[in-house]
Design an enzyme around this catalytic site. Structure first.
Site, short mmCIF file in Angstrom:
data_model
loop_
_atom_site.label_atom_id
_atom_site.label_comp_id
_atom_site.label_asym_id
_atom_site.label_seq_id
_atom_site.Cartn_x
_atom_site.Cartn_y
_atom_site.Cartn_z
N HIS A 40 0.84 -1.20 0.00
CA HIS A 40 0.00 0.00 0.00
C HIS A 40 0.87 1.25 0.00
CE1 HIS A 40 -3.69 -2.37 1.57
NE2 HIS A 40 -3.62 -2.35 0.26
N HIS A 73 -0.66 -9.33 1.64
CA HIS A 73 -1.83 -9.30 2.54
C HIS A 73 -2.60 -10.62 2.53
CE1 HIS A 73 -1.33 -4.97 1.49
NE2 HIS A 73 -1.40 -4.89 2.79
N CYS A 95 2.44 -13.03 2.87
CA CYS A 95 3.44 -13.03 3.95
C CYS A 95 3.22 -14.29 4.81
CB CYS A 95 3.27 -11.78 4.81
SG CYS A 95 4.33 -11.81 6.27
N HIS A 123 -10.51 -3.97 5.21
CA HIS A 123 -9.10 -4.15 4.81
C HIS A 123 -8.91 -5.50 4.14
CE1 HIS A 123 -4.74 -4.60 5.12
NE2 HIS A 123 -4.70 -3.28 5.20
N GLU A 125 -6.46 -7.62 4.14
CA GLU A 125 -5.96 -8.74 4.96
C GLU A 125 -7.11 -9.37 5.76
OE1 GLU A 125 -2.70 -7.97 7.80
OE2 GLU A 125 -3.66 -9.51 9.03
N CYS A 193 1.79 -8.99 14.28
CA CYS A 193 3.06 -9.20 13.59
C CYS A 193 4.21 -8.55 14.38
CB CYS A 193 2.94 -8.59 12.20
SG CYS A 193 4.49 -8.19 11.47
N SER A 221 -2.36 2.54 3.89
CA SER A 221 -1.59 1.52 4.62
C SER A 221 -2.05 1.49 6.08
CB SER A 221 -0.09 1.86 4.55
OG SER A 221 0.60 1.26 5.61
N ASN A 223 -0.90 -0.17 8.71
CA ASN A 223 0.12 -0.07 9.77
C ASN A 223 0.69 1.34 9.86
OD1 ASN A 223 2.93 -0.14 8.36
ND2 ASN A 223 1.69 -1.63 7.28
N SER A 265 5.28 -0.57 4.58
CA SER A 265 5.28 -0.56 3.12
C SER A 265 5.95 0.69 2.57
CB SER A 265 3.83 -0.67 2.60
OG SER A 265 3.02 0.26 3.27
S1 SF4 Z 1 3.51 -6.14 8.36
FE1 SF4 Z 1 4.05 -8.13 9.24
S2 SF4 Z 1 2.38 -9.48 8.56
FE2 SF4 Z 1 2.31 -7.67 7.25
S3 SF4 Z 1 3.56 -8.18 5.50
FE3 SF4 Z 1 4.93 -7.17 6.94
S4 SF4 Z 1 5.88 -8.85 8.14
FE4 SF4 Z 1 4.06 -9.68 7.09
#
Ligand code: SF4
Length: 286
Positions: A40, A73, A95, A123, A125, A193, A221, A223, A265
């Site tokens: 993302h 994802h 992942c 989302h 994921e 994660c 994104s 995260n 990302s």
């Molecule tokens: S944030 Fe964590 S779960 Fe997501 S792709 Fe990266 S390592 Fe994998």
């Protein structure tokens, strides 16, 4: 102006792996298609397109002799089944941490558990994880949402991998309260994660020491957005930007220190552009 960089930030293991996998195959075959964005981040997507890695929104857009790529994802079982049914070549860049969540959910669903996924239901994921729950799953975005879920006798709770520990704890606590009151069985599986947990901790380490926090990464994104939320929750003035072009000198008037963090990302070059911009601003001001 002092610039503090979070000790952990930028591309995570899963994103690096997905990019390397797809670049290697695209180099050999000339072109591949990813089902949705590989990561993302708009600037990364632009560069990947130059390598022959094209984003498509559904499988119908993948040519019959093409390669359908599942992104980091992950996706639901129905999508992998459809790729097989269409005889498309599959490149699975999910992942491994997300794949593990799929296995946990699938196994619990097969054993009759109701599956609850803490996360953003829109989302990619979360939709992918739900796709392994054999129709026994639901996404909950907050502890309050649990109150309107009809709980079954056996429940398995997992989290979207990029959520914060505090939020997952709040949902797990609320679920335990409801379950204990009704003698229900609950399995809480910590599927957060380690990469994003470390990045969140590294952001917390610096955000009280700076006047302003800059969070670099795609607005889509999850995260990166969580990093910005953590910083705002600590009352540190925070700006979430995708690129250095969005920086505004007025944000840094009378600022002595700036902290920088970036989502999983976000490429290093985006962070470097922000550092360069701040140094140039500082040089002009002094
Ligand atoms: S944030 Fe964590 S779960 Fe997501 S792709 Fe990266 S390592 Fe994998």
């Amino acid at each position: 102006m002092e610039i503090l960089l979070a000790k952990e930030m930028g591309f995570c293991y899963g994103v690096k792996r997905a990019i390397e996998m797809t670049q290697a195959v695209a180099k050999e075959k000339g072109e591949i298609h990813t089902l949705g964005q590989l990561v993302h981040n708009p600037s990364v997507i632009e560069r990947l397109e130059q390598d022959g890695i094209n984003v498509v929104s559904d499988m119908e857009a993948v040519p019959q002799d093409g390669i359908a790529t599942i992104t980091a994802h992950g996706t639901g079982k129905a999508v992998t089944d459809q790729i097989a049914a269409q005889n498309l070549e599959l490149l699975d860049a999910t992942c491994p941490i997300v794949s593990k969540v799929h296995r946990i959910v699938q196994e619990h669903a097969e054993r009759g558990y109701q599956i609850l996924i803490f996360g953003d239901p829109t989302h990619k994921e979360v939709r992918g994880i739900l796709g392994w729950s054999a129709g026994r799953g639901a996404a909950v975005a907050s502890p309050e949402e649990l109150d309107s879920v009809r709980l079954r006798r056996k429940i398995c709770l997992v989290s979207q991998t990029t959520q914060t520990v505090e939020r997952f704890q709040a949902v797990a606590r609320r679920l335990m309260d409801l379950a204990l009151a009704d003698a229900l069985e609950v399995h809480v599986v910590n599927t957060l994660c380690f990469a994003t947990t470390k990045q969140q901790a590294a952001a917390r380490d610096i955000l009280h020491e700076v006047d302003v926090m800059i969070v670099v990464g795609g607005r889509n994104s999850a995260n990166t957005t969580h990093l910005a939320e953590i910083s705002r929750d600590a009352d540190t003035p925070t700006y979430h930007i995708e690129t250095a072009a969005e920086l505004d000198p007025t944000w840094f008037t009378a600022t002595e220190s700036v902290g920088i963090t970036a989502g999983a990302s976000t490429p290093d070059w985006s962070v470097q552009e922000v550092v360069t911009w701040l140094k140039e601003l500082d040089a002009v001001a002094s």
